[in-house]
Scaffold this motif. Structure first.
Motif, mmCIF file in Angstrom:
data_model
loop_
_atom_site.group_PDB
_atom_site.id
_atom_site.type_symbol
_atom_site.label_atom_id
_atom_site.label_comp_id
_atom_site.label_asym_id
_atom_site.label_seq_id
_atom_site.Cartn_x
_atom_site.Cartn_y
_atom_site.Cartn_z
ATOM 1 N N PRO A 72 0.836 -1.201 0.000
ATOM 2 C CA PRO A 72 0.000 0.000 0.000
ATOM 3 C C PRO A 72 0.876 1.260 0.000
ATOM 4 O O PRO A 72 2.026 1.229 0.441
ATOM 5 N N VAL A 134 -6.242 -17.015 -4.789
ATOM 6 C CA VAL A 134 -5.722 -15.742 -5.275
ATOM 7 C C VAL A 134 -4.722 -16.061 -6.388
ATOM 8 O O VAL A 134 -3.769 -16.803 -6.155
ATOM 9 N N ASN A 135 -4.944 -15.526 -7.568
ATOM 10 C CA ASN A 135 -4.071 -15.811 -8.729
ATOM 11 C C ASN A 135 -3.901 -17.308 -8.965
ATOM 12 O O ASN A 135 -2.824 -17.770 -9.297
ATOM 13 N N GLY A 169 -6.373 -6.659 1.862
ATOM 14 C CA GLY A 169 -7.405 -7.238 1.013
ATOM 15 C C GLY A 169 -6.795 -8.183 -0.010
ATOM 16 O O GLY A 169 -5.568 -8.295 -0.138
ATOM 17 N N GLU A 170 -7.662 -8.847 -0.752
ATOM 18 C CA GLU A 170 -7.198 -9.799 -1.763
ATOM 19 C C GLU A 170 -6.402 -9.116 -2.867
ATOM 20 O O GLU A 170 -5.502 -9.711 -3.445
ATOM 21 N N LYS A 171 -6.704 -7.857 -3.170
ATOM 22 C CA LYS A 171 -5.984 -7.123 -4.211
ATOM 23 C C LYS A 171 -4.494 -6.998 -3.863
ATOM 24 O O LYS A 171 -3.627 -7.205 -4.704
ATOM 25 N N VAL A 172 -4.193 -6.674 -2.606
ATOM 26 C CA VAL A 172 -2.798 -6.581 -2.164
ATOM 27 C C VAL A 172 -2.168 -7.965 -2.125
ATOM 28 O O VAL A 172 -1.028 -8.158 -2.579
ATOM 29 N N ALA A 174 -2.798 -10.424 -3.941
ATOM 30 C CA ALA A 174 -2.578 -10.905 -5.309
ATOM 31 C C ALA A 174 -1.212 -10.503 -5.842
ATOM 32 O O ALA A 174 -0.675 -11.157 -6.741
ATOM 33 N N THR A 175 -0.611 -9.448 -5.294
ATOM 34 C CA THR A 175 0.714 -9.015 -5.766
ATOM 35 C C THR A 175 1.850 -9.775 -5.093
ATOM 36 O O THR A 175 3.000 -9.648 -5.511
ATOM 37 N N ALA A 178 2.615 -12.834 -7.927
ATOM 38 C CA ALA A 178 2.143 -12.639 -9.286
ATOM 39 C C ALA A 178 3.078 -13.356 -10.256
ATOM 40 O O ALA A 178 4.264 -13.551 -9.965
#
Length: 180
Positions: A72, A134-135, A169-172, A174-175, A178
């Motif tokens: 973040p 996730v991914n 969150g899942e968005k973070v 996911a990185t 990757a």
């Protein structure tokens, strides 16, 4: 009658004195006192070694990791880079530590030798504990309705654990792993 505590306290002190004398100790016995003042401090050595760059640490552990993670915005960049070299089994773990403006920490831990559970170290109880995808990876997360504080996954042959003082969150997440 109200309890005053005097009789009980006297009885306890008498029992303690009797036990002390019965153990063979007396008030005139000399006891050797250890003096650590001015001496060398003895304790556990720090198992972490810090490195200037992620590339240096990756050479030590023998794999690449952590390049895809996007923290973040308010977390420091670059992170503190460390390698744990456990003794005596010589297991290695790469650790990246991000710190935000309020001094809250986010840890990414990678290892080919430690399991995700061994690297986690968070023993808090959370109302949410589940497996998510996730991914395309199975990720075990723990947290609350705000987000996840721990995440454990296996990514490209490496055990990965994420620990955060702030909910993620899942968005973070996911990185974290990757595709390269």
């Amino acid at each position: 009658m109200r309890y005053s505590g005097k009789i009980f306290s006297g009885a306890v002190m008498s029992l303690l004195a009797a036990g002390f004398l019965a153990s063979g100790c007396s008030s005139t016995e000399e006891v050797e006192m250890l003096d650590y003042s001015g001496g060398t401090s003895v304790g556990m050595p720090n198992p972490f070694t810090s490195y200037q760059t992620l590339e240096e640490a990756e050479q030590v552990v023998g794999f690449t990791a952590g390049r895809s993670f996007v923290p973040p915005a308010n977390w420091n960049k670059p992170p503190l880079v460390q390698v744990l070299d456990s003794y005596p089994d010589r297991k290695k773990m790469l650790q990246l530590i991000y710190v935000d403006d309020s001094r809250r920490n986010l840890y990414l831990r990678y290892s080919r030798q430690f399991t995700t559970r061994e690297m986690n170290g968070d023993y808090n109880a959370y109302p949410v504990e589940k497996d998510i995808t996730v991914n395309g990876l199975d990720v075990h997360v723990r947290g609350d309705k705000k987000g996840y504080y721990t995440a454990e996954m296996f990514c490209r042959g490496v055990s990965v654990t994420v620990l955060s003082d702030l909910p993620l969150g899942e968005k973070v997440l996911a990185t974290v792993c990757a595709a390269k």
